[in-house]
Enzyme design. Structure first.
Site, short mmCIF file in Angstrom:
data_model
loop_
_atom_site.label_atom_id
_atom_site.label_comp_id
_atom_site.label_asym_id
_atom_site.label_seq_id
_atom_site.Cartn_x
_atom_site.Cartn_y
_atom_site.Cartn_z
N ARG A 60 84.74 53.50 50.99
CA ARG A 60 83.47 52.81 51.18
C ARG A 60 83.60 51.29 51.25
NH1 ARG A 60 82.82 57.36 49.19
NH2 ARG A 60 84.51 56.70 47.83
N THR A 61 84.30 50.72 50.29
CA THR A 61 84.34 49.26 50.22
C THR A 61 85.03 48.70 51.46
OG1 THR A 61 84.42 49.49 47.82
CG2 THR A 61 84.89 47.31 48.70
N LYS A 90 108.72 43.45 52.05
CA LYS A 90 110.02 42.75 52.07
C LYS A 90 110.16 41.79 50.90
CE LYS A 90 109.64 42.62 57.11
NZ LYS A 90 109.40 41.71 58.22
N ARG A 111 91.27 43.52 47.80
CA ARG A 111 91.27 44.48 46.69
C ARG A 111 92.71 44.60 46.21
NH1 ARG A 111 88.66 50.45 46.34
NH2 ARG A 111 86.88 49.14 45.87
N HIS A 139 84.04 44.05 40.22
CA HIS A 139 83.74 44.56 41.57
C HIS A 139 82.35 44.03 41.91
CE1 HIS A 139 83.85 46.91 45.08
NE2 HIS A 139 84.10 48.10 44.59
C1 NCD Z 1 84.95 52.08 42.74
C2 NCD Z 1 86.14 51.17 42.67
O1 NCD Z 1 87.02 51.18 43.52
O2 NCD Z 1 86.17 50.41 41.70
N1 NCD Z 1 84.76 52.64 44.00
C3 NCD Z 1 84.07 51.93 44.94
O3 NCD Z 1 84.37 50.79 45.23
N2 NCD Z 1 83.03 52.53 45.52
C4 NCD Z 1 84.97 53.07 41.66
C5 NCD Z 1 86.05 54.07 41.59
O4 NCD Z 1 87.09 53.99 42.25
O5 NCD Z 1 85.86 55.02 40.82
#
Ligand code: NCD
Length: 314
Positions: A60-61, A90, A111, A139
């Site tokens: 999703r993100t 590397k 991320r 997040h």
């Molecule tokens: C979350 C995350 O990656 O922190 N997912 C997300 O971004 N929708 C929560 C999770 O991974 O459980």
């Protein structure tokens, strides 16, 4: 750096940067974008390039940031799994990687499994950096989309009763969302989680001191029937070494529980991905919005952030 009302070229690293005005500015922008014709939106970031560097898995993100950039007319550089596909393999440092990506793009969404990496990245480059999750840290864009979804439904982020369920120890989305709610008044949240995944005492005190009324409960039986929303999460099993002999028992979100403890007006949310803490028969219930409205709002909130950070100021 605090945002207040001026997002232009700012980093988004933590909810600590926000106040009510800046949260509401994001919401207003997202609501406006939702109503704007597709063609008009394409002009907002035309000619811009946004880099997405995802050192951890994401559906999703990643996809919603990518779609958000494209729907505003920007193009993207996409590295999903740079540990295998970029020069990081590397031995290139994160600092060098960021410096190089900065040469080609106007903003970076990152991320990473380690807490603090988004901030570290932001200190290396002069273009805006958006934290799409740093280990068990924060997040912030997820918190904004979740709060927006609740705000859209109830018209306020004050005077709400909610149930949060799952992993408070390692869940970064929950941490950011509780921080966001601490800015608002008179909210009561019931917290249900396995013993070993409860909020740390320090976090519990922190949110309490900020004014959140937090009530830890020990079983589904204690869920009050008048919640505005339920918010479920999975166990972040990749973030700690669990004792294999002891299974962590997660409360299960099921149609029976919703029938027993829910009400007609509530919404049911999940940060996703869901594993086995949700009984999938519940998907048919129109109160469950995690696969639809909540996920889609992720794209609109990210469009709002991109347009505020990078869009023409006129
Ligand atoms: C979350 C995350 O990656 O922190 N997912 C997300 O971004 N929708 C929560 C999770 O991974 O459980």
């Amino acid at each position: 750096m605090k945002i207040s009302e001026d997002f232009f070229l700012k980093d988004i690293i933590s909810i600590d940067q926000f106040d009510k005005r800046s949260v509401e500015k994001v919401f207003a922008t997202a609501a406006k974008i939702k109503k704007t014709p597709v063609k008009k939106l394409l002009k907002i970031l035309s000619g811009k390039v946004i880099a997405l560097l995802f050192f951890e898995p994401s559906t999703r993100t990643f996809s919603s940031h990518s779609a958000a950039a494209k729907r505003l007319g920007a193009q993207t550089i996409e590295h999903q799994n740079p540990m295998q596909t970029s020069s990081v393999v590397k031995g290139e440092t994160i600092e060098d990687t960021m410096k190089i990506i900065e040469q080609y793009s106007d903003a970076i969404v990152i991320r990473h499994p380690m807490i603090g990496t988004a901030e570290k990245a932001a200190n290396v480059v002069d273009i805006p950096v958006i934290n799409a999750g740093d280990g068990a840290g924060e997040h912030p864009t997820q918190a904004l989309l979740d709060a927006f979804t609740i705000y859209e439904r109830f018209g306020t982020l004050d005077n709400l009763t909610g149930l949060f369920c799952g992993d408070f120890r390692y869940g970064r989305a929950l941490r950011s969302l509780l921080k966001l709610f601490s800015m608002y008044k008179n909210n009561t949240f019931y917290l249900l989680s396995p013993e070993e995944l409860r909020l740390t005492e320090e976090d519990f005190r922190l949110y309490k001191n900020k004014g959140l009324n937090l009530i830890e409960i020990n079983s589904e039986k204690e869920i009050p029937s008048y919640c505005h929303f339920w918010y479920w999460t999975r166990i972040q099993k990749e973030r700690f070494k669990a004792d294999k002999s002891k299974k962590i028992l997660m409360p299960i979100l099921s149609p029976e529980l919703l029938e027993k403890k829910g009400n007609k007006k509530m919404i049911v949310m999940h940060v996703l991905p869901r594993i086995d803490e949700v009984d999938k028969r519940i998907d048919k219930d129109p109160r469950c919005i995690f696969l639809t409205t909540q996920a889609k709002n992720g794209m609109f909130i990210r469009m709002a952030l991109f347009s505020l950070i990078l869009g023409d100021r006129r």
